[in-house]
Scaffold this motif. Structure first.
Motif, PDB file in Angstrom:
ATOM      1  N   UNK A 267       0.822  -1.205   0.000  1.00 52.03           N
ATOM      2  CA  UNK A 267       0.000   0.000   0.000  1.00 52.03           C
ATOM      3  C   UNK A 267       0.860   1.262   0.000  1.00 52.03           C
ATOM      4  N   UNK A 268       2.052   1.198   0.624  1.00 51.24           N
ATOM      5  CA  UNK A 268       2.928   2.368   0.633  1.00 51.24           C
ATOM      6  C   UNK A 268       3.391   2.709  -0.778  1.00 51.24           C
ATOM      7  N   UNK A 269       3.666   1.690  -1.594  1.00 52.70           N
ATOM      8  CA  UNK A 269       4.075   1.931  -2.979  1.00 52.70           C
ATOM      9  C   UNK A 269       2.915   2.474  -3.802  1.00 52.70           C
ATOM     10  N   UNK A 270       1.720   1.974  -3.534  1.00 53.94           N
ATOM     11  CA  UNK A 270       0.551   2.464  -4.254  1.00 53.94           C
ATOM     12  C   UNK A 270       0.234   3.907  -3.865  1.00 53.94           C
ATOM     13  N   UNK A 271       0.446   4.222  -2.606  1.00 54.17           N
ATOM     14  CA  UNK A 271       0.255   5.598  -2.156  1.00 54.17           C
ATOM     15  C   UNK A 271       1.234   6.525  -2.875  1.00 54.17           C
ATOM     16  N   UNK A 272       2.507   6.109  -2.941  1.00 59.69           N
ATOM     17  CA  UNK A 272       3.512   6.896  -3.654  1.00 59.69           C
ATOM     18  C   UNK A 272       3.135   7.022  -5.129  1.00 59.69           C
ATOM     19  N   UNK A 273       2.693   5.917  -5.732  1.00 63.82           N
ATOM     20  CA  UNK A 273       2.327   5.916  -7.147  1.00 63.82           C
ATOM     21  C   UNK A 273       1.226   6.932  -7.419  1.00 63.82           C
ATOM     22  N   UNK A 274       0.172   6.907  -6.610  1.00 64.72           N
ATOM     23  CA  UNK A 274      -0.942   7.824  -6.825  1.00 64.72           C
ATOM     24  C   UNK A 274      -0.507   9.274  -6.634  1.00 64.72           C
ATOM     25  N   UNK A 275       0.352   9.504  -5.646  1.00 65.52           N
ATOM     26  CA  UNK A 275       0.842  10.855  -5.424  1.00 65.52           C
ATOM     27  C   UNK A 275       1.670  11.362  -6.589  1.00 65.52           C
ATOM     28  N   UNK A 276       2.561  10.512  -7.083  1.00 63.29           N
ATOM     29  CA  UNK A 276       3.400  10.906  -8.220  1.00 63.29           C
ATOM     30  C   UNK A 276       2.555  11.162  -9.456  1.00 63.29           C
ATOM     31  N   UNK A 277       1.608  10.265  -9.713  1.00 60.71           N
ATOM     32  CA  UNK A 277       0.754  10.429 -10.889  1.00 60.71           C
ATOM     33  C   UNK A 277      -0.061  11.707 -10.775  1.00 60.71           C
ATOM     34  N   UNK A 278      -0.552  11.997  -9.585  1.00 61.84           N
ATOM     35  CA  UNK A 278      -1.351  13.194  -9.373  1.00 61.84           C
ATOM     36  C   UNK A 278      -0.579  14.455  -9.754  1.00 61.84           C
ATOM     37  N   UNK A 279       0.669  14.552  -9.315  1.00 64.71           N
ATOM     38  CA  UNK A 279       1.474  15.730  -9.640  1.00 64.71           C
ATOM     39  C   UNK A 279       1.802  15.786 -11.129  1.00 64.71           C
ATOM     40  N   UNK A 280       2.184  14.643 -11.702  1.00 62.35           N
ATOM     41  CA  UNK A 280       2.469  14.619 -13.141  1.00 62.35           C
ATOM     42  C   UNK A 280       1.234  15.011 -13.944  1.00 62.35           C
ATOM     43  N   UNK A 281       0.091  14.486 -13.513  1.00 62.74           N
ATOM     44  CA  UNK A 281      -1.181  14.744 -14.186  1.00 62.74           C
ATOM     45  C   UNK A 281      -1.508  16.237 -14.165  1.00 62.74           C
ATOM     46  N   UNK A 282      -1.313  16.872 -13.021  1.00 65.83           N
ATOM     47  CA  UNK A 282      -1.605  18.298 -12.919  1.00 65.83           C
ATOM     48  C   UNK A 282      -0.669  19.116 -13.802  1.00 65.83           C
ATOM     49  N   UNK A 283       0.601  18.693 -13.894  1.00 67.16           N
ATOM     50  CA  UNK A 283       1.544  19.405 -14.759  1.00 67.16           C
ATOM     51  C   UNK A 283       1.153  19.265 -16.226  1.00 67.16           C
ATOM     52  N   UNK A 284       0.781  18.055 -16.617  1.00 65.21           N
ATOM     53  CA  UNK A 284       0.359  17.836 -17.998  1.00 65.21           C
ATOM     54  C   UNK A 284      -0.935  18.569 -18.291  1.00 65.21           C
ATOM     55  N   UNK A 285      -1.829  18.621 -17.298  1.00 63.91           N
ATOM     56  CA  UNK A 285      -3.082  19.335 -17.492  1.00 63.91           C
ATOM     57  C   UNK A 285      -2.858  20.798 -17.802  1.00 63.91           C
ATOM     58  N   UNK A 286      -1.919  21.405 -17.089  1.00 66.59           N
ATOM     59  CA  UNK A 286      -1.599  22.809 -17.344  1.00 66.59           C
ATOM     60  C   UNK A 286      -0.997  22.983 -18.736  1.00 66.59           C
ATOM     61  N   UNK A 287      -0.191  22.023 -19.153  1.00 64.77           N
ATOM     62  CA  UNK A 287       0.474  22.114 -20.454  1.00 64.77           C
ATOM     63  C   UNK A 287      -0.505  21.928 -21.608  1.00 64.77           C
ATOM     64  N   UNK A 288      -1.428  20.979 -21.455  1.00 69.01           N
ATOM     65  CA  UNK A 288      -2.337  20.623 -22.542  1.00 69.01           C
ATOM     66  C   UNK A 288      -3.725  21.214 -22.377  1.00 69.01           C
TER      67      UNK A 288
END
Length: 310
Positions: A267-288
């Protein structure tokens, strides 16, 4: 020639010029990447003229698993060779589609919601590609972005009939069955056919074809193809968590834990995964210019979900 949709039907769709497709500079970049005698300096010049594509390739080149030396700050021949021409071609395709196919005639199809989830799934695919090394992160980003492209294609090619299906509210297997009955193929088969036409490796086309029903792919769980299917399935679950509201998100976490267990992800890895994806997603959202948000901390909710009986 499509292996996933009747070739005559697929050719008709192509000839009608209604399917999402790349154009302009990015189409030129894709064509150059396929040339056997490509002049890399010329390709560098083309990519440098596309700030979005150039920025994304620099970001990919600086992923630690790819770049084990100094950080890359500009597009040059070394960067293209490090990332790989296949990944450059696929990324040019993906970005071209996200910028061109943003609106259409199918009023029942939510284009913003589609691209929001597709971008989240792309970020999840890249993160999992980096974490699990089943496939290159750059290619996993693109596959995640295109995994649901068949739904966009149906909304573009058959807006009235597809709108009627969407209006009925069916989802999941019921949606695919309704598509099959109406068109003779479903959105996954169409996505795979489009990717095959864009010269994606069969490994990725098959992963897209099966990822929404991974349990029924007919593949051995130890096979690399099935592991890629499962990875895309997990990326889709993470994307669903990203786009869900707070109430719906908690209902998705038990499934996330189940899928994570297949890759021995705690679960700790999944928590990290979701957090990382969330930040990447927000950056891409701003770009696109895609609607996104940064997720709140899901650790406590994951812990609670892990305590729920089987």
């Amino acid at each position: 020639m499509s292996n996933y949709v009747d070739p005559l039907i697929f050719r008709e769709l192509q000839d009608s010029e209604v399917l999402p497709a790349p154009s302009g500079v990015r189409l030129r970049i894709m064509q150059m990447c396929q040339q056997e005698d490509i002049a890399l300096p010329d390709l560098v010049a083309q990519v440098q003229g596309d700030p979005v594509l150039a920025g994304r390739l620099i970001q990919i080149a600086n992923i630690p698993n790819i770049n084990k030396g100094r950080m890359v700050a500009s597009v040059n021949v070394e960067l293209l060779l490090m990332v790989g021409l296949q990944a450059v071609r696929q990324m040019a395709l993906a970005i071209s589609l996200t910028e061109s196919a943003r609106r259409g005639d199918c009023t029942e199809f939510d284009y913003d919601a589609f691209w929001s989830r597709a971008t989240a799934m792309a970020c999840a695919g890249q993160a999992l590609g980096d974490l699990m090394q089943v496939a290159p992160p750059a290619e996993m980003f693109t596959i995640g972005l295109l995994a649901d492209i068949g739904r966009l294609a149906l909304a573009s090619a058959r807006p009235k009939r597809y709108g009627e299906i969407l209006r009925s509210g069916v989802t999941g297997l019921a949606l695919r069955q309704a598509e099959q009955q109406a068109f003779g193929f479903d959105h996954l088969a169409l996505a795979a056919a489009m990717m095959q036409d864009w010269l994606f490796p069969g490994l990725f086309c098959e992963a897209v074809l099966h990822h929404e029903a991974a349990d029924h792919s007919g593949l051995d769980e130890e096979d690399r193809q099935q592991r890629l299917v499962r990875l895309l399935e997990l990326a889709g679950c993470v994307a669903d968590i990203c786009v869900a509201d707070d109430a719906a998100r908690s209902t998705l976490l038990p499934h996330l834990l189940t899928l994570g267990e297949r890759f021995e992800l705690p679960s700790s890895s999944l928590e990290y995964l979701c957090g990382r994806v969330s930040w990447d997603w927000s950056e891409w959202g701003a770009m696109l210019k895609v609607p996104t948000r940064v997720l709140r901390e899901i650790g406590p909710e994951l812990a609670a979900a892990a305590m729920q009986p089987g």
